[in-house]
Design an enzyme around this catalytic site. Structure first.
Site, PDB file in Angstrom:
ATOM      1  N   SER A 220       3.034  -4.390   3.006  1.00  0.00           N
ATOM      2  CA  SER A 220       3.537  -3.053   1.421  1.00  0.00           C
ATOM      3  C   SER A 220       5.306  -2.421   1.472  1.00  0.00           C
ATOM      4  CB  SER A 220       3.007  -2.197   1.071  1.00  0.00           C
ATOM      5  OG  SER A 220       1.219  -3.154   1.219  1.00  0.00           O
ATOM      6  N   HIS A 285       5.225   2.703   1.346  1.00  0.00           N
ATOM      7  CA  HIS A 285       4.598   1.867  -0.396  1.00  0.00           C
ATOM      8  C   HIS A 285       5.936   2.346  -0.595  1.00  0.00           C
ATOM      9  CE1 HIS A 285       0.711   1.059   0.672  1.00  0.00           C
ATOM     10  NE2 HIS A 285       0.470   0.067   0.006  1.00  0.00           N
TER      11      HIS A 285
END
Length: 366
Positions: A220, A285
């Site tokens: 991610s 993220h």
């Protein structure tokens, strides 16, 4: 000069003819300097060259790339990529006529294939396709980043090949292919691989600083670096982007990315199943998005321009190196100074030896 250019017998790409006329239009005396001509013919564009094009292209009469007919399947795909990624019609025509299959956009494709293969291997071995991080054998993998294995440097990168489950792998693979492949086709393998790996490294280092007890899995960090860079570039060049339904697609992308972050936060703090330690962090993220908005946006705005000649590029590189050095010192000294209780790595289970005071009868030993 315009009449001479239009009737000459030299075989020039249509995009180069447009560039040549744009350079003439940008000069009050209708002249083109020798250096600009060399940059045009050698397909190299400096910042001054780009500014000259920007000044002259407004008065340049040319056909829109969408009006060209009789294109093959590959050329239509190249035109689609040009309108998806580039905000300027001149840049789109330049990319369309300069595009070559060599080198092909292999980085994103290879990363995605390896991620799928690794996931399939662990899925078959564990007979589990979701929430694999709850399996002890999964967390024993030498690819997973775990705070107890910080000395194994490759884990700061290799965690991108491991995924929590099918839903995370599918989300990351879909975004990588839909956004990463067109970006790599336009900006090249070196720039996009640098951006992706910078997001991956920033993800694991940020977790080691802000969520010190948590492991990390999933690509991610790199995915969010690519997506946030592309979305930021679209927003900053909103009027020039010609991709269809851009507002709807922008909203959909933001909703999907936010939902994935929310799912990661939920799994981190409210695990649905009993676990032997903290679940993977969601900070990768967010750090990947920061890398995309800073480093990635500059890369995407510098199509066919030299990054080394831009002061802002070196400011970003200096900032990233400073963060990298700080993270290295943090991982070496901070854990002991702060007294952080690191969960025992799964491959270092508790000792099977009995305490000296334990009587043998406890285990039925005669």
């Amino acid at each position: 000069f315009t009449s001479l250019v239009e009737h000459h017998e030299l075989q020039l790409d249509p995009s180069k003819l447009d560039m040549l006329l744009a350079l003439v239009q940008s000069n009050e005396e209708g002249q083109v300097c020798y250096q600009e001509l060399i940059e045009l013919m050698s397909s190299k564009r400096s910042s001054s060259f780009r500014r000259a094009i920007a000044n002259g292209r407004r008065t340049l009469q040319r056909e829109i790339l969408l009006d060209e007919t009789g294109l093959g399947l590959y050329k239509r795909f190249v035109r689609y990529v040009a309108y998806e990624i580039l905000p300027c019609e001149t840049d789109r025509r330049w990319y369309f006529h300069q595009n070559r299959l060599c080198p092909p956009p292999v980085f994103i494709a290879v990363v995605t294939i390896v991620q799928i293969i690794v996931f399939m291997c662990y899925g078959i071995m564990l007979n589990k396709w979701v929430l694999q991080t709850y399996q002890l054998d999964f967390m024993k993998s030498p690819l997973v980043y775990h705070p107890g294995h910080r000395a194994q440097v490759w884990r700061f990168f290799s965690y991108m090949f491991m995924h929590v489950g099918l839903e995370q792998l599918g989300f990351n693979a879909l975004l990588q292919l839909m956004i990463g492949v067109p970006l790599e086709m336009v900006h090249g393998i070196l720039r996009i691989s640098l951006l992706y790996m910078a997001g991956v490294l920033a993800g694991s280092l940020t977790v080691s600083i802000t969520d010190m007890r948590a492991p990390v899995v999933g690509g991610s960090g790199g995915v969010y670096a690519l997506c946030s860079a592309h979305l930021a570039n679209v927003v900053m060049n909103w009027a020039g982007m010609r991709c269809p339904y851009k507002l709807l697609r922008m909203i959909l992308a933001l909703v999907c990315m936010s939902s994935e972050v929310g799912r990661a936060v939920w799994l981190r703090f409210s695990p649905p199943l009993p676990s032997s330690g903290p679940q993977p962090s969601f900070m990768a993220h967010l750090s990947g998005a920061v890398v995309g908005i800073s480093m990635g946006l500059l890369i995407l705005r510098s199509y066919e321009e030299s990054l080394q000649k831009q002061c802002s590029w070196w400011v970003i590189i200096f900032s990233f190196i400073t963060f990298l050095l700080f993270a290295i010192f943090w991982n070496i000294f901070a854990y002991e100074l702060l007294g952080v209780q690191i969960p025992r790595p799964p491959d270092e289970g508790p000792s099977c030896q009995l305490p000296p005071s334990s009587p043998p009868q406890m285990l039925g030993i005669r």
